[in-house]
Enzyme design. Sequence first.
Site, mmCIF file in Angstrom:
data_model
loop_
_atom_site.group_PDB
_atom_site.id
_atom_site.type_symbol
_atom_site.label_atom_id
_atom_site.label_comp_id
_atom_site.label_asym_id
_atom_site.label_seq_id
_atom_site.Cartn_x
_atom_site.Cartn_y
_atom_site.Cartn_z
ATOM 1 N N HIS A 1 7.020 -48.090 97.145
ATOM 2 C CA HIS A 1 5.503 -47.662 97.627
ATOM 3 C C HIS A 1 4.649 -48.646 98.823
ATOM 4 O O HIS A 1 3.637 -48.448 98.814
ATOM 5 C CB HIS A 1 4.715 -47.907 96.207
ATOM 6 N N TYR B 1 7.019 -43.150 99.492
ATOM 7 C CA TYR B 1 6.086 -42.517 99.071
ATOM 8 C C TYR B 1 5.042 -43.236 98.346
ATOM 9 O O TYR B 1 5.304 -44.153 97.649
ATOM 10 C CB TYR B 1 6.766 -41.220 97.982
#
Length: 317
Positions: free
Chosen positions: A293, A246
Amino acid sequence: MIRRRRVIFMSLAVAFATFLYTCGNNNFIYFESLQRNKQCACSFCTSNEDDDPWFTQRYKQFIEPLLTRSNSALSKEVYSWWQSLQFASHRANYTAVIEKLFKIFPDNPQVMDTEPDLCRTCAVVGNSGNLLGSHYGKLIDIHDFVFRMNKGPTKGFETDVGTKTTHRVIYPESAVDVDNSTHLVLAPFKTLDLQWLISAFTTKDIKRTYKNVRTTIQANKNKVMVLHPAFMKYVYESWLQKHGRYPSTGFLVLVLALHVCDEVNVFGFGADKNGNWHHYFEKVRNNAGAQEHGRNFENEITVQLLTKMKIQIFRGW
Ligand code: C5P
């Protein structure tokens, strides 16, 4: 002596950059920008009618970044993506949580609307150690909006990071107190995060998510905002093409700024001059967070945005 000269040199350089920056946004540029059919009165606007395909492919102009009472229903796709982000031992009733949420916090929050005769400037301030010694404080503070994130403090670092914070984006595990004038912006990664926000302002009984969290938070509840799960999915899919698990807080805030600001200037992103990835407020230098990330991909997109003149990046010294 050499250190003193270096400090004087850096102060002059930043003062000069601040001067140029202020000139770049004054009224004579305003007329020029109107002639070129710009969407705003800055020297560079984040979104223009003549945008290039790379940008328009990714940028969904009409996405709503913030959760409101009227846009709170989630599509099946958004809901299941959002629920899959983080393990939560109990699944709450999302609709009931939303009902409670908007009894406490503003139910139609707005960051701002763009208009052709305004130039709304934003500083997006990440937490990189490359801010140390930068003397960017004054330059950051002259922006209309200053977005900070997670635990990044200003106290003790004013010369390098400034003093102004209009918005602070956090999640329960990274929350800090903010002053009365700052918008606390929650990036929710699960329904429990919304419940935590409610609890932190009311019963104070949620003590743990996947780790211990603060039970209470000091902030003006009339200024609280929540990022929309569909916006977070949009950042992940449209901008990051599903790299990592994410988006990082920094990248979420960067795309948020592209949507709500006319001019976006980025500070405190990336490694320091020795290649270390750390926080300006911590001594530890580690690589935590890289995998979740897709840091490299986020960097690539950030550099592309710079190349396309959608943002400016201030890299520290
Ligand atoms: O580490 P934390 O998530 O609190 O930092 C906020 C944001 O600042 C990150 O999501 C990242 O975008 C940026 N950052 C960075 N380089 C660092 C530390 C943080 O780009 N060394």
